[in-house]
Design a protein around this motif. Structure first.
Motif: not given
Length: 159
Positions: A25-31
């Motif tokens: 998942k990508e959350i706040l630009g981080e995978k």
């Protein structure tokens, strides 16, 4: 990866479930990779970052023989009744945070017995409900029983 899809795990303070998937998942630009855990009681699904599993104390459910020992302690062990409320509450909270099946069972046992003697305050009622849910959720997965059957294993000799 620590766990695989299909593993039965316990998330301290939340209960037991089965890892249904590992998704990126990508959350706040981080995978990041996440375990998708379907909880055994209720229809809740949790996303847990793979990298945080150890810090969160997530572990595999216990085996059948360990659960039998836990149930034996649950039904036959003796609670410490000498502690004042605040110490007892803190001790019980610490036991629940450890995430171990045996300590969770001790909290349930001690609070259920205390409830037989006198009414629990609202904090202890909440703690009992929470600890019971966690223990029942693991019983469901370890013993392959329904939620009602798991509750019966606990209520059996203590109610």
């Amino acid at each position: 990866m620590l766990f695989q899809v299909g593993d039965k795990v316990v998330y301290p303070m939340h209960g037991a479930g089965i890892i249904e998937a590992i998704e990126e998942k990508e959350i706040l630009g981080e995978k990041e990779n996440y375990y998708v855990i379907h909880m055994s009681i209720g229809s809740m699904q949790l996303l847990v970052p793979v990298g945080k599993v150890s810090a969160l104390g997530i572990r595999l459910v216990v085996d059948q023989s360990t659960m039998e020992n836990v149930l034996d302690t649950f039904h036959n062990g003796q609670p410490d009744t000498s502690l004042p409320w605040s110490q007892r509450y803190r001790l019980n909270m610490d036991k629940m945070r450890t995430g171990t099946t045996c300590e969770c069972a001790e909290v349930v046992r001690d609070l259920m017995r205390r409830r037989q003697e006198k009414a629990l305050n609202s904090s202890e009622k909440k703690m009992l409900d929470s600890a019971k849910k966690i223990l029942i959720s693991e019983l469901v997965l370890v013993n392959g029983v329904t939620e009602a059957e798991a509750k019966h294993l606990l209520d059996d000799e203590t109610e």
